[in-house]
Scaffold this motif. Structure first.
Motif, short mmCIF file in Angstrom:
data_model
loop_
_atom_site.label_atom_id
_atom_site.label_comp_id
_atom_site.label_asym_id
_atom_site.label_seq_id
_atom_site.Cartn_x
_atom_site.Cartn_y
_atom_site.Cartn_z
N LYS A 175 0.75 -1.28 0.08
CA LYS A 175 0.25 -0.09 0.04
C LYS A 175 0.85 1.38 0.02
O LYS A 175 2.14 1.27 1.13
N LYS A 191 -8.16 6.84 9.56
CA LYS A 191 -8.85 6.14 9.49
C LYS A 191 -7.72 4.29 9.37
O LYS A 191 -6.59 4.54 10.02
N GLU A 192 -8.08 3.61 10.19
CA GLU A 192 -7.74 2.08 10.28
C GLU A 192 -7.96 1.09 9.90
O GLU A 192 -9.28 0.28 9.65
N TRP A 193 -7.10 0.34 9.70
CA TRP A 193 -7.42 -1.16 9.13
C TRP A 193 -6.85 -2.21 9.64
O TRP A 193 -5.50 -1.97 10.67
N THR A 194 -6.75 -3.51 9.34
CA THR A 194 -6.00 -5.11 10.16
C THR A 194 -5.67 -5.54 8.90
O THR A 194 -6.38 -5.32 7.95
N ILE A 195 -4.56 -5.75 8.62
CA ILE A 195 -3.33 -7.04 7.38
C ILE A 195 -3.39 -7.68 8.70
O ILE A 195 -2.46 -7.89 9.92
N GLU A 196 -3.97 -8.45 8.08
CA GLU A 196 -3.02 -10.13 8.43
C GLU A 196 -2.59 -10.58 6.74
O GLU A 196 -1.75 -10.73 5.91
N HIS A 220 -1.65 -10.92 12.69
CA HIS A 220 -2.33 -9.12 11.90
C HIS A 220 -1.45 -8.00 12.54
O HIS A 220 -1.41 -8.03 14.15
N THR A 268 -2.20 -3.50 12.98
CA THR A 268 -3.71 -2.68 12.83
C THR A 268 -3.63 -1.46 12.79
O THR A 268 -2.51 -1.66 13.29
N ARG A 309 -3.56 2.52 11.74
CA ARG A 309 -4.19 3.73 12.09
C ARG A 309 -3.36 5.14 11.21
O ARG A 309 -2.42 4.83 11.02
N TYR A 368 -5.80 8.13 -1.43
CA TYR A 368 -6.40 8.79 -0.79
C TYR A 368 -7.54 9.62 -1.62
O TYR A 368 -6.59 10.88 -0.94
#
Lengths: 174, 127
Positions: B47, B58-63, B69, B71, B73, B127
């Motif tokens: 990314k 924005k927050e998201w989790t990468i596995e 995982h 997370t 932010r 974004y």
């Protein structure tokens, strides 16, 4: 008889090193990757009292069992490479330069090589040498923690070397 | 203080100076007026985010493949790991990254975030 005493002392030292290692893992750190390295007190003390082979045994057993009690495979890889590198450096310095170097210098070098070893593993795992921007802070923290470890070992050794059973063990060694 | 202690001290001071010098050079090379965060997993850039253009936090989790995982932010001008299941949490303790050259790594999960000052990617997701 001395042999039994040696084994008992060695097991005690491994136990103490393990306890310190586990407790230390719970202490929060100021900067990522910086550790106090208190378990190094035991490795250095073992090196002074029992010799280099025993000191390696303490480091290896401590990291293997420490990882079983609360670590992961990558943490194990870190500890074992860092621990062995630092131990080998301290053994060499103690063997060849002990008349010229104080305990603090030896343990500072050990701490620095511990950190360099860990960075090597990290750089290898993520394949990015940029991680070496951590080096300055790790060097400085190595100097500080290594200095205190050296002082602590100096104090401990000063009292323990007069114990009759420690004298016995050291006599049996030569 | 023994004789060799001074030599060791000197070598260490030289080492620290050199490493600080390299850090300075590294910061200088990475200088730039942009803030491009790259998230790299297993040596692949997964990314690219232009931090200056982030409007909403924005927050998201990468596995990863092993089920671990992290997370992440992101806010305007800064990015960080906020949560992870690795044992040492070095990534989370690295805090906010907001300057070019900043880096945060999670060794167990092989994820790293890097901020670059220059925009060298042609195919950019933003974004």
């Amino acid at each position: 008889m001395t042999n039994t005493k040696r084994i008992v002392l060695l097991s005690l030292l491994v136990g103490i090193a393990l306890i310190i290692y586990v407790i230390e893992a719970q202490i929060p750190v100021i900067f990522p990757g910086v550790k106090l390295g208190l378990a190094n007190i035991i490795s250095l003390f073992t090196l002074l009292v029992l010799g280099w082979k025993e000191s390696l045994i303490v480091v290896i057993l401590r990291t293997v069992m420490g990882s079983i009690f609360g670590g992961s495979i990558s943490a194990f890889l870190f500890s074992i490479v860092g621990g062995l590198l630092s131990n080998i450096v301290m053994i060499l310095l103690y063997k060849f330069f002990r008349n010229y170097l104080g305990l603090s210098s030896i343990s500072i070098c050990g701490a620095i090589f511990h950190n360099i070893g860990q960075l090597l593993v990290a750089a290898f795992i993520i394949q990015d040498l940029r991680i070496y921007i951590y080096l300055p802070i790790l060097l400085i923290s190595g100097v500080i923690t290594g200095y205190f470890v050296g002082i602590s070992v100096g104090f401990i050794y000063k009292y323990f070397k007069n114990f009759p059973w420690i004298k016995d063990i050291q006599k049996g060694q030569n | 203080m023994k004789k060799g202690d001074k030599i060791v001290g000197l070598i260490i001071i030289i080492l620290i100076t050199i490493s600080l010098l390299f850090l300075g050079i590294y910061r200088f090379i990475n200088k730039g007026d942009k803030l491009i965060a790259k998230i790299i997993q297993d040596q692949e850039v997964i990314k690219v985010i232009d931090l200056d253009k982030v409007e909403e936090p924005k927050e998201w989790t990468i596995e990863n493949e092993e089920g671990h995982h992290n997370t992440i932010r992101v806010e305007k001008g800064r990015i960080r790991f906020i949560e992870a299941d690795c044992p040492d949490l070095v990534c989370v303790n690295s805090g906010w990254l907001s300057k070019p050259g900043d880096i945060a790594v999670c060794i167990p999960n092989k994820i790293l975030i890097r901020i670059e000052g220059k925009d060298d990617e042609v195919d950019q997701i933003s974004y």
